[in-house]
Write an enzyme that holds these catalytic residues in place. Sequence first.
Site, PDB file in Angstrom:
ATOM      1  N   CYS A 184      -6.607  -2.663 -16.645  1.00 48.55           N
ATOM      2  CA  CYS A 184      -5.859  -2.665 -15.091  1.00 48.55           C
ATOM      3  C   CYS A 184      -4.635  -1.950 -15.567  1.00 48.55           C
ATOM      4  O   CYS A 184      -3.914  -1.742 -14.559  1.00 48.55           O
ATOM      5  CB  CYS A 184      -5.859  -3.757 -14.574  1.00 48.55           C
ATOM      6  SG  CYS A 184      -4.871  -4.917 -15.463  1.00 48.55           S
ATOM      7  N   CYS A 188       0.717  -1.266   0.092  1.00 47.55           N
ATOM      8  CA  CYS A 188      -0.219  -0.160  -0.068  1.00 47.55           C
ATOM      9  C   CYS A 188       0.865   1.289  -0.075  1.00 47.55           C
ATOM     10  O   CYS A 188       1.191   1.761   1.120  1.00 47.55           O
ATOM     11  CB  CYS A 188      -0.820   0.071   1.252  1.00 47.55           C
ATOM     12  SG  CYS A 188      -1.989  -1.621   1.330  1.00 47.55           S
TER      13      CYS A 188
END
Length: 468
Positions: free
Chosen positions: A425, A84
């Site tokens: 994507c 992240c």
Amino acid sequence: MSRKMKNKVITNLLIERIASEGKCVGYHEGKVVFVSNVAPGDMVDVRITRGKSSFMEGEAINFHEYSKDRIDPFCSHFGVCGGCKWQHINYDLQKNYKRQQVVDQFQRIAKVPIPEVAPILGSSETKYYRNKLDFTFSNSRWLTREEINSGKEFERNALGFHIPKMFDKIVDIEHCYLQGGISNNVRNSLREFALSNQLSFYDIRNQVGLLRNLIIRTTSMGQTMVIVQFGENDPESIPMVMEFLKNKFPEITSLLYVINTKGNETFHDLEIVNYAGLPYIEEEMEGLKFRVGPKSFYQTNSKQAYELYKVARDFAELKGDEVVYDLYTGTGTIANFVAKNAKQVIGVEYVEAAIEDAKLNSQINGIENTLFYAGDMKDILTEDFISNHAKPDVVITDPPRAGMHEDVVNMLLRLESPTIVYVSCNPATQARDVALLAEKYQVERIQPVDMFPQTYHVENVVRLTLKS
């Protein structure tokens, strides 16, 4: 890189913007400087780690001033595991940067006229949004600098994520905010069980060890699939591990394992053993049920996948009499999702197990106007295939990150379908393919969708129409 440049420290560098792959950019003496784990507005000292004639890369070693757009990361592993990279940037700004990423890729790579890029569709959940995580067992846990300098002995077995760019180092994850449900409890309990029973963790360099990989998949319907990958065929230890999971977590609806002695963790060509429960889990969308097996692809953010597919259906503008080709169909989610709005949908996918799931998904939902074929796209989508099926009025394509094979692009140009809906994507490879399709197609609509909060990844949908 010259020796003079390496380890050079640039002081008081203003971080000005976000670039690709989540890195940020500052400028020093006319050169671009890429820096990780910073935010636009930060004023930092940077140690150079890599340099070329036109750019440098470095790491921030001191902060003089923090950006007003910074927030406190919520995960104790932030900055180490690499999963992240944007937890330190507020979510509204993340969305702005992702939309701009789409704009930049199309301007820089596609170089074709485009309409105004729509505001990005943000995710309603920015934590615990993933339905699938892969964890790796390793006997080579990543040690922090403080641990190394302490001179103490530490447990070296770990279960977690790979350190970026280090194939043999694993961050031992205590709590991951990406997946909810029983995911954290399963991982931590299995690690404790393995340590207490002195089970071997995988040694990736020597390719030995019992416990190799743990995959956890969940659905919005409350179902959980757990797959344990073993690096050795141990007839005593394997049942012990599986029985522990079965008894400890009766909530697991699909408990499976695979014995993998290959040099990599992929198991599409290996037998999956169904130890307990069903050999699949199910997801639901608009009353449709989608069966997902251990080898099946399904969009990783279930709730946001629904928003993505609604965009694709909207862009297709189906009236009910169209033939639709759904390329890279996976488990047939998009194909079955749009089937009620079309005359016929033909799905193509290279993973045979996924195609079997796609057929089952049509069957269990009573959908009778779909056909599915397994094989490499460039090998299936041939002139013979087209001649044996109706020509498509709409093509929906959702390829992997690498984009479409050039042969597939060329076939689409020969097909001259009135409409192509391109779901991607990776806006960079999407823009590359759109540039090739621009020979006959024009871009009508662009809609970015955020499937992965706290990361730099962005999904994008483009509507292309045949030039008149």
